[in-house]
Design a protein around this motif. Structure first.
Motif, short mmCIF file in Angstrom:
data_model
loop_
_atom_site.label_atom_id
_atom_site.label_comp_id
_atom_site.label_asym_id
_atom_site.label_seq_id
_atom_site.Cartn_x
_atom_site.Cartn_y
_atom_site.Cartn_z
N LEU A 1 0.80 -1.14 -0.01
CA LEU A 1 0.01 0.01 0.02
C LEU A 1 0.81 1.42 0.15
O LEU A 1 0.39 2.31 -0.16
N GLY A 2 2.10 1.02 0.46
CA GLY A 2 3.04 2.16 0.17
C GLY A 2 3.09 3.12 1.56
O GLY A 2 2.01 3.02 2.34
N TYR A 3 3.68 4.22 1.56
CA TYR A 3 3.87 5.07 2.75
C TYR A 3 3.61 4.37 4.01
O TYR A 3 2.85 4.81 4.85
N TYR A 4 4.76 3.86 4.23
CA TYR A 4 4.59 2.61 5.50
C TYR A 4 4.52 3.45 6.68
O TYR A 4 4.05 2.86 7.94
N SER A 5 5.14 4.74 6.74
CA SER A 5 4.80 5.66 8.22
C SER A 5 3.41 5.59 8.76
O SER A 5 3.22 5.66 9.82
N ARG A 6 2.52 5.46 7.60
CA ARG A 6 1.08 5.53 8.15
C ARG A 6 0.76 4.36 8.76
O ARG A 6 -0.06 4.30 9.90
#
Length: 363
Positions: A86-91
């Motif tokens: 899903l990407g942007y793993y800081s989320r």
């Protein structure tokens, strides 16, 4: 900037949005009308990601973590695995941390006060407003990317919407246009109109309920607004991925907890300058991993683009003779390729493993 223009009938703006949403907007999404946990989760997943992409991830995520308590009690590893791709793993990391904070500080109940929501990790002003509107029917304005584009066109606001001065104007307009009732429907309508009609390219202006008052449409400026982000040449980096295989097992290393791909599993990475020739890979593996290689295969170099830079990845496939103790250290693990595809891995690694699974190098 707005040129001698006041809000044209703000109550009519909201009425048109609400009426359009009820007739033509998105309905039946799995988080609509759900509890605050699912609304919060959906808003985090939908940051910089489209509904069609988010929906299967959302369903899989809530099946594994059905409540805030379940999410808080599970491991970050499991959370990242269900976020993988899903990407942007800081989320995902913030989502897990927030669930733990809610259990610790709010007795397991998602806070209702806007300021308390805003104080949670990974939640900005617009996301907090969306949660407040959808879950608690509070009168709060949102300003995500779709709404920025819609308002920039509606008011013919020139200037890059990410610039603080322009963003402040957009927030002012978003607040001024808020209706006194039906805020949840209105908020959904803004999101839907921006995503379905007032799109970045090829907007469907003839179908838009706002066209009669839209300054950009009336002045033939739709294609020019919003003002594009100033062009910036992205820095470029080069890295070699060492795909060490022992039979059908692959060696993966856990990335540091923060930064790019934080907490995810990746193949060992080497600065491409250290392996200028494919023939150097065998010696490198012997020195650093204590294992000899049967053969080495260079796969095609490809590029993965992040927000702030481009990463050129050269994958080297190496069948090694054994699994020495030197490799079996904390933060390193041998996995079956099939199992690795179910783990917390970034998208480029997933693509490489799928190539391997299809038969390239697994013998």
């Amino acid at each position: 900037m707005i040129k001698n223009r006041q809000n044209p009938r703000p109550e009519l703006f909201a009425h048109r949005i609400i009426d359009w949403q009820q007739q033509h907007g998105r309905h039946g999404l799995p988080w609509q009308g759900a509890d605050v946990y699912r609304i919060w989760l959906s808003e985090i997943m939908l940051q910089q990601t489209q509904v069609v992409t988010v929906t299967p991830y959302f369903l899989r995520f809530v099946a594994r973590f059905p409540t805030i308590a379940a999410l808080a009690a599970d491991s970050q590893e499991a959370v990242l695995a269900h976020w993988s791709g899903l990407g942007y793993y800081s989320r995902a990391r913030n989502l897990h941390r927030t669930a733990q904070l809610i259990m610790q500080r709010h007795e397991g109940t998602f806070p209702q006060q806007f300021e308390d929501i805003l104080a949670l990790p990974g939640i900005g002003r617009s996301t907090a407003a969306a949660i407040s509107a959808f879950a608690f029917h509070e009168r709060c304005a949102i300003l995500d990317g779709n709404v920025k584009r819609l308002l920039a066109r509606y008011h013919a606001i020139e200037g890059y919407t990410g610039e603080k001065k322009i963003e402040a104007q957009l927030w002012q307009q978003a607040e001024a246009l808020l209706p006194k009732r039906d805020v949840a429907i209105y908020t959904q309508g803004l999101m839907d109109l921006g995503a379905l009609i007032c799109t970045r390219s090829k907007p469907q202006c003839p179908l838009c309920p706002l066209q009669t008052d839209c300054a950009a449409y009336q002045n033939n400026q739709v294609a020019q607004l919003p003002t594009p982000r100033p062009r910036k040449v992205l820095p470029e980096r080069h890295s070699t991925f060492l795909l060490l295989l022992n039979g059908a097992d692959i060696l993966l290393e856990k990335r540091p907890g923060s930064g790019i791909w934080g907490g995810l599993w990746c193949p060992p990475q080497v600065d491409s300058k250290l392996l200028s020739k494919v023939e150097d890979a065998g010696a490198y593996c012997l020195q650093h991993f204590g294992t000899e290689t049967k053969y080495t295969l260079a796969l095609s170099t490809f590029t993965h683009t992040f927000t702030h830079f481009k990463l050129h990845i050269t994958p080297l496939l190496l069948q090694v003779t054994n699994k020495p103790k030197k490799i079996q250290e904390p933060g390193r693990v041998w996995m079956k390729v099939d199992d690795a595809l179910q783990a917390a891995i970034p998208t480029p690694v997933r693509k490489l493993l799928q190539e391997i699974q299809a038969g390239r190098g697994v013998k």
